[in-house]
Design a protein around this motif. Structure first.
Motif, short mmCIF file in Angstrom:
data_model
loop_
_atom_site.label_atom_id
_atom_site.label_comp_id
_atom_site.label_asym_id
_atom_site.label_seq_id
_atom_site.Cartn_x
_atom_site.Cartn_y
_atom_site.Cartn_z
N SER A 116 0.82 -1.21 0.00
CA SER A 116 0.00 0.00 0.00
C SER A 116 0.86 1.26 0.00
CB SER A 116 -0.91 -0.01 1.23
OG SER A 116 -1.52 1.25 1.42
N SER A 168 -5.33 -3.96 -8.86
CA SER A 168 -4.46 -4.73 -7.98
C SER A 168 -4.82 -4.51 -6.52
CB SER A 168 -2.99 -4.34 -8.20
OG SER A 168 -2.60 -4.55 -9.54
N ALA A 169 -4.72 -5.56 -5.74
CA ALA A 169 -4.93 -5.43 -4.30
C ALA A 169 -3.80 -4.58 -3.71
CB ALA A 169 -4.93 -6.80 -3.64
#
Length: 214
Positions: A157, A198-199
């Motif tokens: 992230s 995308s995660a």
């Protein structure tokens, strides 16, 4: 085969997950400047991206039209990049307050081939504005030479970047480098993943910081 900058210059676009030193030569970009939270729907940042891609693809597809660019070669449009900073009392402050994304300043960019002249760029802006019904007047042709930098591949992230940046800071100190941020040398990110597809834990982002010898 279209020329792919990511493949031809892997040292710039595919660094390891450990910090490394790199020297970045002069490059040119289509750029849009702005301020604010990049996550806002229909915000200034999202609108800027539309301009970047409109101009970039207009240049790429010029091979299909009447406007001929000297020394043109077909190319894969490079990944989105961004230069980021926050300010206090008009001065750039070190680090980021990720809880206050509304105060982010940014220059969003996409690399352009060296064959693109200012004349070609103005043609592309005008053409993209008409075809896409966009006002591309904010887009500029920006040349930058980042020079000495430390970079790393961040996986995960965007909000987890501080942990990766600490690795970069430690590497700089251990190897006799000082961070060298200024109005022209900024926190730089290259986005190799699409956050819409995308995660968060699978995102890949190149992070690059300017440095100088201590």
């Amino acid at each position: 085969m279209a020329y792919d900058y990511k493949k031809e210059f892997k040292e710039f676009y595919l660094p390891p997950t450990k910090p490394e030193f790199v020297h970045i030569p002069k490059m040119q970009f289509v750029a849009v400047r702005g301020k604010g939270n990049p996550n806002e729907e229909d915000g200034e940042y999202k609108n800027a991206l539309a301009l970047l891609y409109a101009v970039s693809y207009t240049i790429k597809m010029s091979k299909m039209g009447e406007h001929k660019i000297d020394s043109y070669f077909d190319f894969v449009v490079p990944p989105l990049e961004g230069f980021w900073w926050q300010e206090k009392d008009g001065e750039i402050v070190p680090g980021f307050d990720y809880k206050d994304k509304s105060s982010f300043n940014w220059i969003s960019v996409i690399r352009l081939p060296d064959f693109v002249s200012q004349k070609d760029f103005e043609w592309a802006k005008e053409t993209a504005s008409k075809k896409k019904n966009l006002d591309c007047s904010r887009a500029e042709l920006l040349a930058l030479e980042e020079g000495d930098c430390i970079q790393i591949m961040h996986k995960g992230s965007y909000d987890d970047e501080p942990e990766t940046i600490k690795l970069m800071d430690d590497f700089a100190k251990e190897n006799g480098w000082l961070l060298d941020f200024s109005e022209t040398r900024l926190h730089h990110e290259i986005y190799l993943s699409d956050p819409r597809k995308s995660a968060p834990e699978k995102l890949r982002t190149v992070i690059r910081h300017p440095v100088k010898k201590a």
